[in-house]
Write an enzyme that holds these catalytic residues in place. Structure first.
Site, PDB file in Angstrom:
ATOM      1  N   ASP A  68      -9.170  35.308 -20.122  1.00 30.72           N
ATOM      2  CA  ASP A  68      -8.571  35.904 -21.328  1.00 30.72           C
ATOM      3  C   ASP A  68      -7.068  36.156 -21.168  1.00 30.72           C
ATOM      4  OD1 ASP A  68     -11.264  35.929 -21.879  1.00 30.72           O
ATOM      5  OD2 ASP A  68     -11.227  37.865 -22.868  1.00 30.72           O
TER       6      ASP A  68
ATOM      7  N   ASP B 245     -11.850  31.210 -21.545  1.00 34.06           N
ATOM      8  CA  ASP B 245     -11.414  31.667 -22.878  1.00 34.06           C
ATOM      9  C   ASP B 245      -9.971  32.157 -22.846  1.00 34.06           C
ATOM     10  OD1 ASP B 245     -14.061  31.199 -23.588  1.00 34.06           O
ATOM     11  OD2 ASP B 245     -14.644  33.286 -23.305  1.00 34.06           O
TER      12      ASP B 245
END
Length: 681
Positions: free
Chosen positions: A509, A536
């Site tokens: 992230d 991600d």
């Protein structure tokens, strides 16, 4: 703009794998060894040519020669520097009698299509980073005009549907009798006649590091019976251009080296021929690369053409020489790059560059200065941001001196228009870093959560960051037992955010591109940058254009290779993430990373996540089936697509790899994605 006409194609006998690798700080690391010309070549272990890192700069080649009362070409060096964003401003300074360095900081669309603004002597016209564009027109340099630099611009789109260019003479750059001109690092494309016309004894001209594409008449030289002109043409990429690549008519000395002529079999345009020494031209052609080119080089009976060190890849027809040529080294110094390096080098280094026409503001020009040694106004970036006046309604520049700033920073919503600029030579000279994670305990109780873990957070609209590194160095291994390993380096939750020449460095992230709330659009342009992570690591619901950026997948903390690049949570009525003209690579196991998966944040099935990856080089790390499901939501329900990607990870179109049609791709561009916002500066 009318479409370019389709051209007959020829089958390609073999392919050449070309990897564009642009090193940090605008420096290209390539070999310059070439055995055919040892007196001009650098040693094999020498550094390759260094892209200019500061403005102004002066020309090389014949444009650098002291002649006709002009000692080299340095443009508006001795005059004032001005920044323009409109045609009226550009015309005012370009036609002035005084010297000027004119920085073009926007896409300037001419009111009258095909207009060529006349440029007076002693001018530099330079795009600011990659923002400078001339749309629907060009420039004209008339008799006696001299000491002009046209640099780092995209000049495009006067094409009127007449492929032969007989209806209008709407060139990108036309020169009639000019001298000492340097045309450098431009992208010239889709004009109505010529991209570059050097006519009527224009001389002491250097054309370098330009990308000429999607056009019939690329580069014409001559229109004279005199044999006086002296011209250098080096490190130019001619890509999908029909003719005049270049054709050089009656040139006393034409030195062409390290150019790349590519006739792409998948493209719509068939290249008619390569380098043509017309009339009495004396041409020396060195260390260029011709790929799929018919008649790569040839010479008229009264001319001369000497070639050495060139590579012919799947070419056909004429490759002819005649005469003794001349020695360019008698006129100026130059260094050859190895011909085999040319495709890689020019794909990376031609056209507008992020570090040309831009420089960090001088300390005295910034509103506030942050320096770790106490020499500025603050030693903390957070303190400097806090000092920005609440409700600020104009650009406010904070200069960040080199150093490591271990802190968290929030740009609150009532501090819009902040420009945060690193003053170092490269983004990693000034690093803002911290190590919070989603599971890190807050001092006031609870944990930070994913969004709250951000090292640097932007809530204010019209924010810009340039030449900085944002990092999160949370240690997953040391905190293996902790829940919540998401650790954001940079979070945006605002509209009209420009992130230029930055590094976002993290693990899980890394980069959260979000909006103020679900129904509000937040637009972000991330350009000429680097993003690193593994899970991600580009995520959120913003409308984001990620352009000319290196997306680097890295191994997991345990050394394994697996992960996902993008996790969009886009609302149905807004565009999501557009990755264009970029690279997705990593020193990881082949086929171990997905391009993305759909994030239906909070289980909201009304979302419609979107990622489009187009015109991007996909490394071997990318899986052959690049999309996957997330939290029970199938990827097939999201808006995931590719278009014209290349590289070992590009794969074949099919059910696992949806592709845009040409018609659909026309609606998935940076301009359409960003709508009525045109980022500048």
């Amino acid at each position: 703009m009318p479409p370019l006409p389709p051209r007959l194609r020829r089958p390609r006998a073999r392919s050449v794998a070309l990897l564009a690798a642009l090193a940090t700080a605008g420096t290209l690391a390539v070999s310059t060894a070439n055995g055919s010309t040892p007196d001009r070549a650098a040693p094999a272990d020498a550094a390759g040519p260094v892209l200019p890192a500061a403005w102004p700069a002066e020309a090389d080649g014949f444009a650098s020669v002291n002649a006709l009362g002009q000692d080299g070409t340095y443009g508006g060096r001795d005059g004032e520097t001005v920044t323009v964003t409109t045609e009226e401003e550009l015309r005012r300074y370009a036609t002035a009698d005084e010297p000027y360095t004119i920085q073009v900081a926007a896409a300037i669309e001419y009111a009258e299509t095909g207009e060529e603004i006349p440029v007076a002597s002693d001018k530099t016209i330079v795009g600011v980073g990659t923002t400078g564009e001339i749309v629907g027109g060009g420039f004209f340099l008339g008799e006696g005009t001299h000491n002009v630099i046209i640099r780092n611009l995209t000049i495009r789109d006067t094409y009127d549907g007449d492929w032969d260019g007989k209806t209008h003479d709407w060139d990108a750059i036309q020169m009639d009798g000019a001298h000492h001109v340097w045309i450098d690092h431009n992208h010239l494309t889709r004009m109505a006649d010529g991209l570059i016309d050097s006519r009527k004894d224009t001389t002491y001209l250097t054309v370098s590091w330009n990308h000429l594409s999607e056009h019939n008449k690329a580069f014409g030289i001559g229109w004279t019976e005199n044999v006086t002109a002296e011209i250098t043409i080096h490190h130019n990429w001619l890509h999908e251009t029909g003719q005049r690549n270049p054709s050089a008519d009656n040139i006393a000395r034409a030195h062409l080296y390290n150019n790349y002529l590519l006739d792409d079999p998948a493209g719509d345009i068939s290249m008619s021929y390569g380098n043509w020494a017309r009339g009495a031209t004396n041409m020396v052609l060195e260390n260029s690369y011709f790929e799929n080119v018919r008649d790569p080089y040839f010479v008229d009976p009264e001319g001369q053409l000497v070639e050495r060190g060139n590579i012919l890849d799947n070419t056909s027809g004429r490759a002819e020489t005649r005469g003794d040529g001349f020695d360019p080294g008698d006129y100026y110094d130059y260094t050859l790059d190895a011909a085999e390096d040319v495709p890689e080098l020019l794909r990376a280094g031609t056209g507008p560059q992020a570090d040309i026409g831009t420089s960090a503001p001088a300390v005295e020009d910034a509103d506030l200065v942050v320096a770790p040694d106490g020499s500025g106004d603050f030693t903390s970036v957070a303190d400097a941001v806090e000092a920005v006046p609440a409700g600020n309604d104009a650009p406010f520049t904070i200069a960040v001196e080199p150093g490591v700033y271990r802190e968290t920073v929030l740009v609150p919503r009532d501090r819009p228009h902040v420009r945060l600029v690193g003053t170092g030579d490269s983004p990693d000279d000034a690093t803002i870093v911290y190590n919070n994670s989603a599971g890190t305990e807050r001092p006031d109780g609870g944990t930070y959560g994913t969004s709250g873990s951000a090292t640097f957070a932007v809530d204010a609209d019209d924010f810009q960051a340039t030449n900085l590194t944002f990092a999160n160095d949370f240690d997953e291994v040391a905190n293996a037992d902790q829940e919540g390993h998401q650790a954001v380096a940079l979070r945006t939750r605002a509209d009209r955010v420009v992130l230029r020449d930055i590094i976002a460095d993290g693990d899980q992230d890394t980069l959260l591109l979000d909006t103020e709330s679900k129904g509000v659009q937040g637009r972000v342009l991330l350009v000429d940058s680097t993003v690193r992570g593994n899970v991600d690591f580009v995520f959120g619901r913003a409308t984001a254009v990620i352009q000319r950026t290196d997306i680097e997948v890295v191994t997991r903390p345990d050394g394994s290779s697996s992960g996902y690049v993008a996790a969009p949570s886009t609302v149905a009525e807004h565009p999501g993430f557009l990755i264009v003209d970029s690279r997705i690579t990593g020193d990881v196991s082949p086929g171990s990373y997905y391009l993305g998966r759909p994030w239906y944040a909070g289980g909201d099935a009304a979302l419609h996540p979107q990622v489009v990856v187009r015109d991007t080089e996909l490394g071997a790390a990318v899986r052959s089936a690049p999309w996957t499901d997330m939290s029970g939501f199938p990827w097939t329900g999201a808006r995931f697509a590719e278009y014209r990607n290349t590289g070992d990870g590009a794969g074949q179109p099919g059910p696992d790899r949806p592709q845009l049609t040409d018609e659909e791709a026309a609606h998935h561009t940076p301009e359409s994605w960003l709508g009525d916002w045109t980022p500048a500066g």
